[in-house]
Design an enzyme around this catalytic site. Sequence first.
Site, PDB file in Angstrom:
ATOM      1  N   ARG A  57       0.847  -1.195   0.000  1.00 51.85           N
ATOM      2  CA  ARG A  57       0.000   0.000   0.000  1.00 51.85           C
ATOM      3  C   ARG A  57       0.880   1.242   0.000  1.00 51.85           C
ATOM      4  NH1 ARG A  57      -2.468  -0.892   6.071  1.00 51.85           N
ATOM      5  NH2 ARG A  57      -2.561  -3.014   5.314  1.00 51.85           N
ATOM      6  N   SER A 147      -6.737  -0.406   3.796  1.00 48.90           N
ATOM      7  CA  SER A 147      -7.130  -0.654   5.174  1.00 48.90           C
ATOM      8  C   SER A 147      -7.541   0.650   5.861  1.00 48.90           C
ATOM      9  CB  SER A 147      -5.988  -1.341   5.916  1.00 48.90           C
ATOM     10  OG  SER A 147      -6.421  -1.880   7.139  1.00 48.90           O
ATOM     11  N   ASP A 294     -12.757  -0.573  10.899  1.00 46.41           N
ATOM     12  CA  ASP A 294     -11.998   0.309  10.021  1.00 46.41           C
ATOM     13  C   ASP A 294     -12.617   0.220   8.626  1.00 46.41           C
ATOM     14  OD1 ASP A 294     -11.106  -2.235   9.316  1.00 46.41           O
ATOM     15  OD2 ASP A 294      -9.035  -1.619   9.037  1.00 46.41           O
ATOM     16  N   ASP A 296     -12.074  -1.095   5.723  1.00 49.62           N
ATOM     17  CA  ASP A 296     -12.233  -2.358   4.990  1.00 49.62           C
ATOM     18  C   ASP A 296     -12.746  -3.479   5.884  1.00 49.62           C
ATOM     19  OD1 ASP A 296      -9.657  -2.585   6.287  1.00 49.62           O
ATOM     20  OD2 ASP A 296      -9.195  -4.269   4.959  1.00 49.62           O
ATOM     21  N   ASP A 298     -11.770  -5.183   8.661  1.00 51.85           N
ATOM     22  CA  ASP A 298     -11.066  -6.288   9.322  1.00 51.85           C
ATOM     23  C   ASP A 298     -10.411  -5.871  10.636  1.00 51.85           C
ATOM     24  OD1 ASP A 298      -8.945  -4.799   8.393  1.00 51.85           O
ATOM     25  OD2 ASP A 298      -7.978  -6.436   7.300  1.00 51.85           O
ATOM     26  N   ARG A 299     -10.765  -4.701  11.102  1.00 55.59           N
ATOM     27  CA  ARG A 299     -10.286  -4.231  12.408  1.00 55.59           C
ATOM     28  C   ARG A 299     -11.501  -3.797  13.211  1.00 55.59           C
ATOM     29  NH1 ARG A 299      -4.821  -0.941  13.556  1.00 55.59           N
ATOM     30  NH2 ARG A 299      -4.166  -2.658  12.211  1.00 55.59           N
TER      31      ARG A 299
END
Length: 355
Positions: A57, A147, A294, A296, A298-299
């Site tokens: 990224r 992310s 978050d 996307d 996944d947090r």
Amino acid sequence: MGSSNNSDLIAQAQEWIEHDPDPETRSELLELLKANNTEELDDRFSSRLTFGTAGIRGIQGGGPNRMNRLTLRKVAVGISQYLKSGSSVIIGYDARKNSEVFATDMSGIFSHYGIHSHIFTKVIPTPVLSFAVRQKSADMGIMITASHNPANDNGCKVFLADGAQLRSPIDDIIDQQIELSQLPPKEIAKGLGRIEEIEDKIWIEYCETVANTVGELSGSLAIAYTPLHGVSWETIEHVFGLKGITNLITVPSQSQPDPSFPSTPFPNPEEAGVLDELFNVAQSSKADIALANDPDGDRLAIGVPQSNGEWRTLSGNEIGALLCNRMLQVTSGQNRKVVSSVVSSSLTEKIAEEA
């Protein structure tokens, strides 16, 4: 910088422009050449973006040290060299600027090299991509996302056949292939690899699978939630709806995807102040719990009310302990393992000993 170095730099930029399919980043580099801005050109061409946390990224812009269509096309070439013809890849994307374009570009490269792509037709959270890799027995998954990075960043996360994130030494092997690969041309010839769309069935199966991991919940449960301008709201709403939870209170300004992240420049739910709007909504609505993902998805961050009326964010160790306790409650037998990192709390070890 000497004239010889300047000449090399200009040649690199001109070669990149010749292969770059994006008129925006081509124009950006042409302007830098026209202005003889060697300092900025050197920053963009003296190095390249490399694999980091489970993928790659960076800031969007022209050149190999920026995230752009040509950078990700080159990443796709490196992955193709690693996977070989006949392999299959699942591709998903979030709502950041250029995410869908990047996904389409990568599928075109894969096709050229004989790799079959299954691509989602709408934005999805990253966990859905991981689930799809396993459901469709794919060889790899690519999630176009940066992310929780700032708005101008983008990139991709890579998942292996087991649905887990890219890990060593495979990341180094792929990165070496990327470095050795030539710049692909603007026009990519279609190859033997098929490009197929993924229907909503996989997303529905994911939601049902998550919902089925818990028993019945109280229909009166009130949950304050924010996806922080990301892509998780539709999935969260559907999962809780399957369990009869309809009292979901969102942060209105953050509930829909917005690639500019207007209310939170650094949309990481672990950062101080990012959850302030969520906690205001939770407090005013008298919610039982507050959740945040978050962009996307996944947090996770969890907030709980205190006796003084204020809200507190649970630490990663606290959430980990709760998840550990839950998994030990719903499983049995001696063939169970609890694994924690060296920086994790010793509480999980104590929970495991008493299970």
